[in-house]
Design a protein around this motif. Sequence first.
Motif, PDB file in Angstrom:
ATOM      1  N   THR A 276       0.711  -1.300  -0.046  1.00  0.00           N
ATOM      2  CA  THR A 276      -0.006   0.016  -0.044  1.00  0.00           C
ATOM      3  C   THR A 276       0.752   1.245   0.121  1.00  0.00           C
ATOM      4  O   THR A 276       0.292   2.212   0.261  1.00  0.00           O
ATOM      5  N   GLY A 277       1.954   1.195  -0.250  1.00  0.00           N
ATOM      6  CA  GLY A 277       2.871   2.297  -0.259  1.00  0.00           C
ATOM      7  C   GLY A 277       3.703   2.570   0.914  1.00  0.00           C
ATOM      8  O   GLY A 277       3.299   2.150   2.085  1.00  0.00           O
ATOM      9  N   GLY A 278       4.924   3.083   0.830  1.00  0.00           N
ATOM     10  CA  GLY A 278       5.921   3.408   2.036  1.00  0.00           C
ATOM     11  C   GLY A 278       6.279   2.078   2.548  1.00  0.00           C
ATOM     12  O   GLY A 278       6.754   2.074   3.662  1.00  0.00           O
ATOM     13  N   GLY A 279       6.560   0.822   1.719  1.00  0.00           N
ATOM     14  CA  GLY A 279       6.735  -0.161   2.424  1.00  0.00           C
ATOM     15  C   GLY A 279       5.923  -0.909   3.179  1.00  0.00           C
ATOM     16  O   GLY A 279       6.153  -2.159   3.753  1.00  0.00           O
ATOM     17  N   LEU A 280       4.728  -0.622   3.464  1.00  0.00           N
ATOM     18  CA  LEU A 280       3.798  -1.268   4.252  1.00  0.00           C
ATOM     19  C   LEU A 280       3.064  -2.454   3.307  1.00  0.00           C
ATOM     20  O   LEU A 280       2.673  -2.261   2.089  1.00  0.00           O
ATOM     21  N   MET A 281       3.058  -3.543   3.951  1.00  0.00           N
ATOM     22  CA  MET A 281       2.273  -4.594   3.326  1.00  0.00           C
ATOM     23  C   MET A 281       1.222  -5.030   4.412  1.00  0.00           C
ATOM     24  O   MET A 281       1.291  -5.143   5.530  1.00  0.00           O
ATOM     25  N   GLU A 282      -0.060  -5.421   3.818  1.00  0.00           N
ATOM     26  CA  GLU A 282      -1.390  -5.536   4.478  1.00  0.00           C
ATOM     27  C   GLU A 282      -1.877  -6.625   3.822  1.00  0.00           C
ATOM     28  O   GLU A 282      -2.177  -6.599   2.679  1.00  0.00           O
ATOM     29  N   PRO A 283      -1.984  -7.830   4.630  1.00  0.00           N
ATOM     30  CA  PRO A 283      -2.720  -8.924   4.148  1.00  0.00           C
ATOM     31  C   PRO A 283      -4.216  -8.867   4.300  1.00  0.00           C
ATOM     32  O   PRO A 283      -4.841  -8.453   5.141  1.00  0.00           O
ATOM     33  N   VAL A 284      -4.936  -9.464   3.155  1.00  0.00           N
ATOM     34  CA  VAL A 284      -6.380  -9.302   3.156  1.00  0.00           C
ATOM     35  C   VAL A 284      -6.834 -10.894   3.383  1.00  0.00           C
ATOM     36  O   VAL A 284      -6.486 -11.539   2.477  1.00  0.00           O
ATOM     37  N   SER A 285      -7.576 -11.114   4.343  1.00  0.00           N
ATOM     38  CA  SER A 285      -8.042 -12.395   4.379  1.00  0.00           C
ATOM     39  C   SER A 285      -9.475 -12.554   4.052  1.00  0.00           C
ATOM     40  O   SER A 285     -10.058 -13.806   3.639  1.00  0.00           O
ATOM     41  N   ALA A 286     -10.356 -11.591   3.865  1.00  0.00           N
ATOM     42  CA  ALA A 286     -11.651 -11.613   3.307  1.00  0.00           C
ATOM     43  C   ALA A 286     -12.049 -10.209   3.011  1.00  0.00           C
ATOM     44  O   ALA A 286     -11.716  -9.153   3.379  1.00  0.00           O
ATOM     45  N   GLY A 287     -12.644 -10.264   1.416  1.00  0.00           N
ATOM     46  CA  GLY A 287     -13.088  -8.754   0.980  1.00  0.00           C
ATOM     47  C   GLY A 287     -13.221  -9.009  -0.524  1.00  0.00           C
ATOM     48  O   GLY A 287     -13.181 -10.057  -1.320  1.00  0.00           O
ATOM     49  N   ASP A 288     -14.052  -7.797  -1.001  1.00  0.00           N
ATOM     50  CA  ASP A 288     -14.119  -7.963  -2.362  1.00  0.00           C
ATOM     51  C   ASP A 288     -12.988  -7.132  -3.097  1.00  0.00           C
ATOM     52  O   ASP A 288     -12.752  -6.076  -2.876  1.00  0.00           O
ATOM     53  N   ILE A 289     -12.661  -7.879  -4.231  1.00  0.00           N
ATOM     54  CA  ILE A 289     -11.403  -7.347  -4.852  1.00  0.00           C
ATOM     55  C   ILE A 289     -11.771  -6.715  -6.370  1.00  0.00           C
ATOM     56  O   ILE A 289     -12.580  -7.634  -7.033  1.00  0.00           O
ATOM     57  N   VAL A 290     -11.421  -5.416  -6.671  1.00  0.00           N
ATOM     58  CA  VAL A 290     -11.413  -4.968  -8.001  1.00  0.00           C
ATOM     59  C   VAL A 290     -10.301  -4.748  -8.592  1.00  0.00           C
ATOM     60  O   VAL A 290      -9.379  -3.871  -7.988  1.00  0.00           O
ATOM     61  N   HIS A 291     -10.098  -5.269  -9.779  1.00  0.00           N
ATOM     62  CA  HIS A 291      -8.968  -4.991 -10.451  1.00  0.00           C
ATOM     63  C   HIS A 291      -8.983  -3.743 -11.047  1.00  0.00           C
ATOM     64  O   HIS A 291      -9.820  -3.426 -11.977  1.00  0.00           O
ATOM     65  N   LEU A 292      -8.094  -2.627 -10.423  1.00  0.00           N
ATOM     66  CA  LEU A 292      -8.131  -1.288 -10.987  1.00  0.00           C
ATOM     67  C   LEU A 292      -7.385  -1.180 -12.190  1.00  0.00           C
ATOM     68  O   LEU A 292      -7.672  -0.317 -13.097  1.00  0.00           O
TER      69      LEU A 292
END
Length: 300
Positions: A276-292
């Motif tokens: 997500t920028g600035g070297g931050l990594m965020e794992p997503v375990s559930a959610g709706d994904i939109v390819h931008l």
Amino acid sequence: MTSPDAPHNRWSDLDRPPLNVAALRRGLLRPGGLWSSLDVVESTGSTNSDLAGRADDLAEGTVLVAEEQTAGRGRLDRAWTAPSRSGLFFSVFLTPREVPVERWGWLPLLAGVAAATGLARSAGVDLALKWPNDLLVTVPGDLGHPRPGETPAGAERKAGGILAERAGAGVVIGMGINVSLRAAELPAPTAGSLALAGAVSTDRETLLRAVLRSLEEWYGTWRAAGGDAAASGLQEAYAAGCATLERTVRAQLPGDRSIVGEAVAIDGDGRLVLSTGGGLMEPVSAGDIVHLRGAEGGLT
């Protein structure tokens, strides 16, 4: 053309023959195999709901197939409908007792890999996986549903979905796969089918056997590895076929929160890792994904 003895259904035609349950059983039910029973019903609300409702009485490897689903469900309770006999609509019941429950989250991803592998062999169509549970095909860009960024070379469309639900002592995994849908029958601009993607075969019995055999193979390998996605090769296979990786995506998370980032990995728990920028990594375990942003520059 409509068969004179077909059920009173406006979608019934000779191009979509009914499944032969006896032939499917001969090809799939064998001593020592995973699949213990297979039934085909003409119509039902949801094969997932049907199996989940009697999970306490089911043997592992129970398969229920419907020629038509009237209340099929996807993730987030989205409706999944299609003309009768135009696709594969089925659910299976699995009880991976040897696998720690915390690893059961890999089952829908395993089903995606199995379906993509089986359909690539039997239909000759290259399928991609959209995290966590969609099957994508590439179809021509001139089917009457133009989208921003589409090119004449084609665009990715959703041809299938997977829904896994805990039920009793196991998990019910349901799949809906558009097989012979024509352009005018597509339910949404983002939908596609194997036929529209140029499948060399749309024989549903052949396709169903291929998917179930592939699922049996992948499930056996994963279960033998104690559910270890890395050791079983599942994590690598999913990442190799995942169209979400290396794209900028928006993740709609529970609680009306959303994040945007580049999808960089599938971790050991099956989560999608976003940078997500600035070297931050965020794992997503559930959610709706939109390819931008994808190869076609459009939204998926």
